[in-house]
Design a protein around this motif. Sequence first.
Motif, PDB file in Angstrom:
ATOM      1  N   GLY A  29       0.830  -1.187   0.000  1.00  0.00           N
ATOM      2  CA  GLY A  29       0.000   0.000   0.000  1.00  0.00           C
ATOM      3  C   GLY A  29       0.869   1.242   0.000  1.00  0.00           C
ATOM      4  O   GLY A  29       1.960   1.263   0.572  1.00  0.00           O
ATOM      5  N   THR A  30       0.396   2.271  -0.692  1.00  0.00           N
ATOM      6  CA  THR A  30       1.113   3.544  -0.743  1.00  0.00           C
ATOM      7  C   THR A  30       0.162   4.641  -0.281  1.00  0.00           C
ATOM      8  O   THR A  30      -0.968   4.370   0.101  1.00  0.00           O
ATOM      9  CB  THR A  30       1.625   3.850  -2.169  1.00  0.00           C
ATOM     10  N   THR A  31       0.600   5.859  -0.350  1.00  0.00           N
ATOM     11  CA  THR A  31      -0.246   6.977   0.069  1.00  0.00           C
ATOM     12  C   THR A  31      -1.444   7.118  -0.870  1.00  0.00           C
ATOM     13  O   THR A  31      -1.396   6.674  -2.019  1.00  0.00           O
ATOM     14  CB  THR A  31       0.571   8.275   0.081  1.00  0.00           C
ATOM     15  N   GLY A  32      -2.498   7.700  -0.372  1.00  0.00           N
ATOM     16  CA  GLY A  32      -3.676   7.956  -1.199  1.00  0.00           C
ATOM     17  C   GLY A  32      -4.447   6.707  -1.561  1.00  0.00           C
ATOM     18  O   GLY A  32      -5.087   6.669  -2.610  1.00  0.00           O
ATOM     19  N   ASP A  33      -4.378   5.669  -0.767  1.00  0.00           N
ATOM     20  CA  ASP A  33      -5.116   4.430  -1.009  1.00  0.00           C
ATOM     21  C   ASP A  33      -4.699   3.752  -2.317  1.00  0.00           C
ATOM     22  O   ASP A  33      -5.485   3.067  -2.962  1.00  0.00           O
ATOM     23  CB  ASP A  33      -6.627   4.697  -0.990  1.00  0.00           C
ATOM     24  N   ASN A  34      -3.471   3.968  -2.737  1.00  0.00           N
ATOM     25  CA  ASN A  34      -2.939   3.338  -3.941  1.00  0.00           C
ATOM     26  C   ASN A  34      -2.090   2.136  -3.561  1.00  0.00           C
ATOM     27  O   ASN A  34      -1.789   1.930  -2.385  1.00  0.00           O
ATOM     28  CB  ASN A  34      -2.076   4.336  -4.733  1.00  0.00           C
ATOM     29  N   VAL A  35      -1.660   1.383  -4.563  1.00  0.00           N
ATOM     30  CA  VAL A  35      -0.753   0.256  -4.338  1.00  0.00           C
ATOM     31  C   VAL A  35       0.365   0.273  -5.369  1.00  0.00           C
ATOM     32  O   VAL A  35       0.221   0.804  -6.465  1.00  0.00           O
ATOM     33  CB  VAL A  35      -1.474  -1.118  -4.391  1.00  0.00           C
ATOM     34  N   LEU A  36       1.477  -0.313  -4.982  1.00  0.00           N
ATOM     35  CA  LEU A  36       2.586  -0.599  -5.887  1.00  0.00           C
ATOM     36  C   LEU A  36       2.616  -2.119  -5.995  1.00  0.00           C
ATOM     37  O   LEU A  36       2.580  -2.814  -4.980  1.00  0.00           O
ATOM     38  CB  LEU A  36       3.892  -0.069  -5.308  1.00  0.00           C
ATOM     39  N   VAL A  37       2.644  -2.635  -7.213  1.00  0.00           N
ATOM     40  CA  VAL A  37       2.575  -4.078  -7.430  1.00  0.00           C
ATOM     41  C   VAL A  37       3.834  -4.549  -8.136  1.00  0.00           C
ATOM     42  O   VAL A  37       4.195  -4.023  -9.195  1.00  0.00           O
ATOM     43  CB  VAL A  37       1.323  -4.452  -8.265  1.00  0.00           C
ATOM     44  N   ALA A  38       4.509  -5.524  -7.551  1.00  0.00           N
ATOM     45  CA  ALA A  38       5.675  -6.165  -8.176  1.00  0.00           C
ATOM     46  C   ALA A  38       5.211  -7.480  -8.776  1.00  0.00           C
ATOM     47  O   ALA A  38       4.541  -8.268  -8.108  1.00  0.00           O
ATOM     48  CB  ALA A  38       6.770  -6.400  -7.141  1.00  0.00           C
ATOM     49  N   THR A  61      16.570   2.081  -4.729  1.00  0.00           N
ATOM     50  CA  THR A  61      17.055   2.128  -3.349  1.00  0.00           C
ATOM     51  C   THR A  61      15.868   2.117  -2.397  1.00  0.00           C
ATOM     52  O   THR A  61      14.793   2.638  -2.715  1.00  0.00           O
ATOM     53  CB  THR A  61      17.912   3.386  -3.090  1.00  0.00           C
ATOM     54  N   TRP A  62      16.095   1.531  -1.245  1.00  0.00           N
ATOM     55  CA  TRP A  62      15.074   1.430  -0.209  1.00  0.00           C
ATOM     56  C   TRP A  62      15.594   2.120   1.039  1.00  0.00           C
ATOM     57  O   TRP A  62      16.662   1.775   1.549  1.00  0.00           O
ATOM     58  CB  TRP A  62      14.759  -0.040   0.058  1.00  0.00           C
ATOM     59  N   SER A  63      14.839   3.099   1.550  1.00  0.00           N
ATOM     60  CA  SER A  63      15.278   3.868   2.717  1.00  0.00           C
ATOM     61  C   SER A  63      14.653   3.367   4.010  1.00  0.00           C
ATOM     62  O   SER A  63      14.921   3.922   5.065  1.00  0.00           O
ATOM     63  CB  SER A  63      14.919   5.339   2.526  1.00  0.00           C
ATOM     64  N   GLY A  64      13.810   2.374   3.942  1.00  0.00           N
ATOM     65  CA  GLY A  64      13.083   1.911   5.114  1.00  0.00           C
ATOM     66  C   GLY A  64      11.648   2.403   5.105  1.00  0.00           C
ATOM     67  O   GLY A  64      10.799   1.911   5.830  1.00  0.00           O
ATOM     68  N   PRO A  90      14.306  10.460 -11.000  1.00  0.00           N
ATOM     69  CA  PRO A  90      13.952   9.459  -9.983  1.00  0.00           C
ATOM     70  C   PRO A  90      12.474   9.557  -9.588  1.00  0.00           C
ATOM     71  O   PRO A  90      11.898  10.632  -9.571  1.00  0.00           O
ATOM     72  CB  PRO A  90      14.835   9.816  -8.787  1.00  0.00           C
ATOM     73  N   LEU A  91      11.907   8.394  -9.304  1.00  0.00           N
ATOM     74  CA  LEU A  91      10.540   8.314  -8.800  1.00  0.00           C
ATOM     75  C   LEU A  91      10.627   7.779  -7.381  1.00  0.00           C
ATOM     76  O   LEU A  91      11.292   6.771  -7.139  1.00  0.00           O
ATOM     77  CB  LEU A  91       9.709   7.341  -9.643  1.00  0.00           C
ATOM     78  N   ALA A  92       9.970   8.436  -6.440  1.00  0.00           N
ATOM     79  CA  ALA A  92       9.986   7.971  -5.050  1.00  0.00           C
ATOM     80  C   ALA A  92       8.559   7.672  -4.622  1.00  0.00           C
ATOM     81  O   ALA A  92       7.658   8.473  -4.850  1.00  0.00           O
ATOM     82  CB  ALA A  92      10.611   9.012  -4.146  1.00  0.00           C
ATOM     83  N   VAL A  93       8.377   6.486  -4.031  1.00  0.00           N
ATOM     84  CA  VAL A  93       7.060   6.062  -3.564  1.00  0.00           C
ATOM     85  C   VAL A  93       7.178   5.672  -2.093  1.00  0.00           C
ATOM     86  O   VAL A  93       8.038   4.863  -1.735  1.00  0.00           O
ATOM     87  CB  VAL A  93       6.552   4.858  -4.388  1.00  0.00           C
ATOM     88  N   THR A  94       6.337   6.253  -1.264  1.00  0.00           N
ATOM     89  CA  THR A  94       6.295   5.881   0.141  1.00  0.00           C
ATOM     90  C   THR A  94       5.449   4.621   0.276  1.00  0.00           C
ATOM     91  O   THR A  94       4.298   4.597  -0.169  1.00  0.00           O
ATOM     92  CB  THR A  94       5.693   7.016   0.991  1.00  0.00           C
ATOM     93  N   LEU A  95       6.037   3.586   0.850  1.00  0.00           N
ATOM     94  CA  LEU A  95       5.328   2.323   1.048  1.00  0.00           C
ATOM     95  C   LEU A  95       4.852   2.245   2.495  1.00  0.00           C
ATOM     96  O   LEU A  95       5.666   2.228   3.414  1.00  0.00           O
ATOM     97  CB  LEU A  95       6.242   1.143   0.719  1.00  0.00           C
ATOM     98  N   VAL A 101       8.103  -6.177  -0.968  1.00  0.00           N
ATOM     99  CA  VAL A 101       8.381  -5.391  -2.173  1.00  0.00           C
ATOM    100  C   VAL A 101       9.857  -4.989  -2.284  1.00  0.00           C
ATOM    101  O   VAL A 101      10.478  -5.227  -3.325  1.00  0.00           O
ATOM    102  CB  VAL A 101       7.441  -4.164  -2.282  1.00  0.00           C
ATOM    103  N   PRO A 102      10.481  -4.388  -1.262  1.00  0.00           N
ATOM    104  CA  PRO A 102      11.898  -3.994  -1.418  1.00  0.00           C
ATOM    105  C   PRO A 102      12.804  -5.178  -1.765  1.00  0.00           C
ATOM    106  O   PRO A 102      13.682  -5.063  -2.625  1.00  0.00           O
ATOM    107  CB  PRO A 102      12.259  -3.404  -0.053  1.00  0.00           C
ATOM    108  N   GLU A 103      12.583  -6.312  -1.131  1.00  0.00           N
ATOM    109  CA  GLU A 103      13.386  -7.506  -1.415  1.00  0.00           C
ATOM    110  C   GLU A 103      13.174  -7.975  -2.852  1.00  0.00           C
ATOM    111  O   GLU A 103      14.129  -8.286  -3.567  1.00  0.00           O
ATOM    112  CB  GLU A 103      12.998  -8.631  -0.446  1.00  0.00           C
ATOM    113  N   GLN A 104      11.926  -8.018  -3.312  1.00  0.00           N
ATOM    114  CA  GLN A 104      11.638  -8.459  -4.676  1.00  0.00           C
ATOM    115  C   GLN A 104      12.256  -7.520  -5.706  1.00  0.00           C
ATOM    116  O   GLN A 104      12.782  -7.968  -6.723  1.00  0.00           O
ATOM    117  CB  GLN A 104      10.122  -8.581  -4.895  1.00  0.00           C
ATOM    118  N   VAL A 105      12.201  -6.217  -5.439  1.00  0.00           N
ATOM    119  CA  VAL A 105      12.801  -5.255  -6.369  1.00  0.00           C
ATOM    120  C   VAL A 105      14.304  -5.498  -6.462  1.00  0.00           C
ATOM    121  O   VAL A 105      14.865  -5.602  -7.562  1.00  0.00           O
ATOM    122  CB  VAL A 105      12.492  -3.798  -5.951  1.00  0.00           C
TER     123      VAL A 105
END
Length: 180
Positions: A29-38, A61-64, A90-95, A101-105
């Motif tokens: 899940g991301t902000t705004g009720d959206n999702v990022l799908v791998a 990169t994953w910042s935590g 660069p595109l940054a998405v808050t998870l 997801v970070p591991e799969q990426v």
Amino acid sequence: MFGFLQRRRLPAERRPKLGPDERVVAWAGTTGDNVLVATNHGLWLPGADERLGWHEIHKATWSGRQLAVIAAREVPVADGDYAVMDDLPPLAVTLLDPDRVPEQVRVRVNKSIAHTSHHPLEELTGVRGGVRVVGRRVPGVNGLRWTVRYDEGVDASAPGVAEHTAELVAWAKSGVGAVA
């Protein structure tokens, strides 16, 4: 009974239109009720109509809390056995719930790279800087997709650069052979 073994399910209304042989491997899940799908083929970023293939991701990169992705686009050039790539902003998405997801990426971007080498250009062409030659695996495609990325400031149209780059790609292809 074994709740810890249950896999999270992506809500059907959030599922992107997957391609043939494409399957979801992780989502967040991301902000705004959206999702990022791998998926096994790449990343579906929130609000995107198209998937970003693993082979199109230059760096992630994953910042935590935030996943930052630098994708690349193909630069139109003359005929060749390779594509010249240029980084996109660069595109940054808050998870909010990153799960796997970070591991799969990390794993899938790294697995897409079969060959990478950096070569200085100055000695043979007089151009300061270098070129990175990369052979990438693309899901559903036999063989490798060969790309080059010039260092910042390199003039790819300078005399000798295209010819030397083609030689470097040919050298890389001959060294990879059965690894593809």
